[in-house]
Design a protein around this motif. Structure first.
Motif, PDB file in Angstrom:
ATOM      1  N   TYR A 244       0.859  -1.184   0.000  1.00 16.30           N
ATOM      2  CA  TYR A 244       0.000   0.000   0.000  1.00 16.30           C
ATOM      3  C   TYR A 244       0.899   1.239   0.000  1.00 16.30           C
ATOM      4  CZ  TYR A 244      -3.223  -3.443   2.122  1.00 16.30           C
ATOM      5  OH  TYR A 244      -3.968  -4.559   2.419  1.00 16.30           O
ATOM      6  N   THR A 312      -5.012   9.167  -3.170  1.00 12.75           N
ATOM      7  CA  THR A 312      -3.594   8.862  -3.433  1.00 12.75           C
ATOM      8  C   THR A 312      -3.227   7.418  -3.125  1.00 12.75           C
ATOM      9  OG1 THR A 312      -2.847   9.531  -1.220  1.00 12.75           O
ATOM     10  CG2 THR A 312      -2.972  11.255  -2.918  1.00 12.75           C
ATOM     11  N   GLN A 314      -2.613   3.609  -3.454  1.00 13.19           N
ATOM     12  CA  GLN A 314      -2.408   2.602  -4.484  1.00 13.19           C
ATOM     13  C   GLN A 314      -2.112   1.271  -3.808  1.00 13.19           C
ATOM     14  OE1 GLN A 314       0.135   3.615  -7.826  1.00 13.19           O
ATOM     15  NE2 GLN A 314      -0.066   5.807  -7.390  1.00 13.19           N
ATOM     16  N   LYS A 316      -1.008  -2.881  -4.507  1.00 13.73           N
ATOM     17  CA  LYS A 316      -0.433  -3.805  -5.478  1.00 13.73           C
ATOM     18  C   LYS A 316      -0.104  -5.127  -4.808  1.00 13.73           C
ATOM     19  CE  LYS A 316       3.608  -4.475  -8.478  1.00 13.73           C
ATOM     20  NZ  LYS A 316       4.913  -3.911  -8.936  1.00 13.73           N
TER      21      LYS A 316
END
Length: 482
Positions: A244, A312, A314, A316
């Protein structure tokens, strides 16, 4: 082994190999000339050709250049024992380089002028992998160890962000990573070591055996012994990692959230960065949760209450190995561009939490994008209770922040490098004034007085360990401590 055999091997390998030392001319010889002292028998080679010596005169910093007289490529641990003893008798200096040019030497720490550099990358065997530990040569790199342990679902608990570093190299300094808030540094997770002391004695040490040497060598900066093998702790790790990242525009809230996260233990990895942003700075949180397929993390629960900027975030997913090896593609690109080989006047600092916010603001206010050369600025906390290694000096505070200016000198001119080193020195003096400590792999000119202050209140203990394990000061002169 005869000198003829050595000469034949040297021709085949393109290296000029020494077989003797002339104490009068203070030079090596490829033949046993009159007045020369023959080398002890070696399983490897002592190379004195220009290419080997020039390679050993460099480190990752590319700032200090000290050319040794010879480079030992050991064929065994016994070679190191023999050469340390020989160096002591001939009043020579020795430094161990853990693979020439790795990033835990940026200011000549692993170099030696007119002495012997040991290329430890020649010793790179993984001898044993157990359920809870691995017994490895000091020249093994962390990514190589992972390749051997991950098939069994095991990993060292703490990994540096760049895992091409050698195990012996990071254990000599500390070994920092985003898991350190939970586990301490890599030096806090080594179980036992084989060490060649400055007297040429091969000693096995651990918390229960030869404890004074064990405590001295960990983060001992190569001053007391050369780590030749280590038993590294292993822990189970899930197969996957969820990363994160999110941005903050408020430094206070950013640092507050970081401390909260390491105290609560929501994540397995916590780091952060300062990023240039339209003439100012923003701050990026990077946190990771490890998990196995079918047991995915609860994102909402993990991120609850954090004050990052909306929009903001993100997220993955990757394998555990791809996460810990995430810098490899970037480093390969930097090598292709040639930037990896530019000077790196790095500055890594441990800052007490009580003064960290004001200090970080002060340093960032005087740091430009040009000063960094696109190098990252790290900022993240560690719990001091997890740091157990005596000679790893950190501030006296419940939390300490790693604050790192990982500069690349662009342009790579001597004038620019000198200016950046001077800025490092000024920041170091301010750091010292607030009770901070450097992580001593940096490009900061240090005097013996600075070193005494750095190791306070353990300086006397440090000095006594030098007298006990390396009384003739054979080892690692590049630090300039004594």
């Amino acid at each position: 082994m005869t000198s003829r055999t050595l000469s034949r091997r040297a021709m085949l390998q393109g290296a000029l190999v020494a077989v003797a030392f002339n104490p009068v001319s203070q030079s090596w010889a490829s033949t046993l000339e009159p007045g020369a002292v023959p080398l002890p028998p070696l399983d490897g080679e002592l190379r004195m050709d220009a290419a080997s010596r020039t390679s050993a005169s460099e480190d990752f910093g590319h700032i200090i250049h000290r050319t040794p007289w010879a480079v030992l490529v050991p064929g065994s641990v016994d070679d190191i024992v023999r050469m340390v003893r020989f160096a002591g008798r001939q009043n020579l200096k020795i430094a161990a380089a853990r693979g020439l040019g790795e990033s835990h030497s940026t200011f000549g720490q692993s170099q030696v002028q007119a002495g012997i550099v040991i290329d430890m990358s020649a010793l790179s065997t993984i001898h044993e992998v157990r359920e809870d530990s691995a017994w490895v040569d000091a020249g093994v790199r962390w990514h190589e160890l992972l390749a051997a342990t991950l098939p069994s679902g095991k990993s060292p608990p703490v990994l540096t962000d760049y895992i091409e570093l050698s195990i012996g190299g990071t254990l000599s300094a500390g070994g920092i990573g985003g898991q350190a808030f939970r586990w301490g540094l890599q030096v806090d997770n080594v179980l036992e070591m084989d060490v060649v002391t400055g007297k040429g004695e091969l000693v096995r040490c651990s918390r229960s055996r030869e404890r004074p040497l064990f405590d001295a060598v960990r983060s001992g900066l190569g001053q007391f012994g050369i780590i030749v093998r280590a038993r590294v702790k292993l822990v189970p790790v899930p197969a996957s990692a969820r990363t994160y990242t999110a941005l903050y525009d408020d430094l206070h809230r950013f640092m507050e959230d970081q401390r909260r996260l390491i105290d609560e233990g929501r994540f397995d990895y916590v780091e952060g960065f300062a990023l240039p942003s339209n003439g100012s700075w923003s701050y990026q949180l990077e946190v990771v949760k490890y998990f196995n397929p079918g047991a995915e993390p609860d994102d909402a629960k993990l991120l609850a209450g954090l004050g990052f900027q909306p929009g903001t975030l993100q997220v993955k997913d990757s394998s555990y190995f791809d996460f810990v090896n995430r810098l490899a593609p970037l480093v390969e690109l930097l090598k292709q561009l040639g930037v990896w080989f530019f000077p790196h006047p790095w500055l890594d600092m441990f800052v007490p939490a009580r003064a960290a916010e004001a200090f970080v603001q002060e340093v960032l206010a005087q740091t430009t994008e040009a000063d960094m050369g696109q190098g990252p600025i790290l900022l993240y906390p560690i719990r001091s209770s997890e740091l157990t290694t005596p000679f790893l000096r950190t501030p006296n505070d419940r939390h300490v922040y790693l604050f790192s200016l990982l500069r690349t000198a662009i342009p790579p001119t001597p004038e620019n490098v000198a200016a950046l080193v001077q800025k490092n020195r000024a920041i170091f003096e301010r750091l010292t004034a607030i009770g901070g400590k450097i992580y001593p792999v940096d490009a900061v000119p240090m005097s013996p007085t600075d070193w005494r202050r750095h190791f306070h209140p353990f300086w006397e203990r440090f000095e006594q360990a030098k007298q006990r394990y390396d009384p003739n000061h054979v080892l690692t002169p590049g630090q300039g401590i004594f």
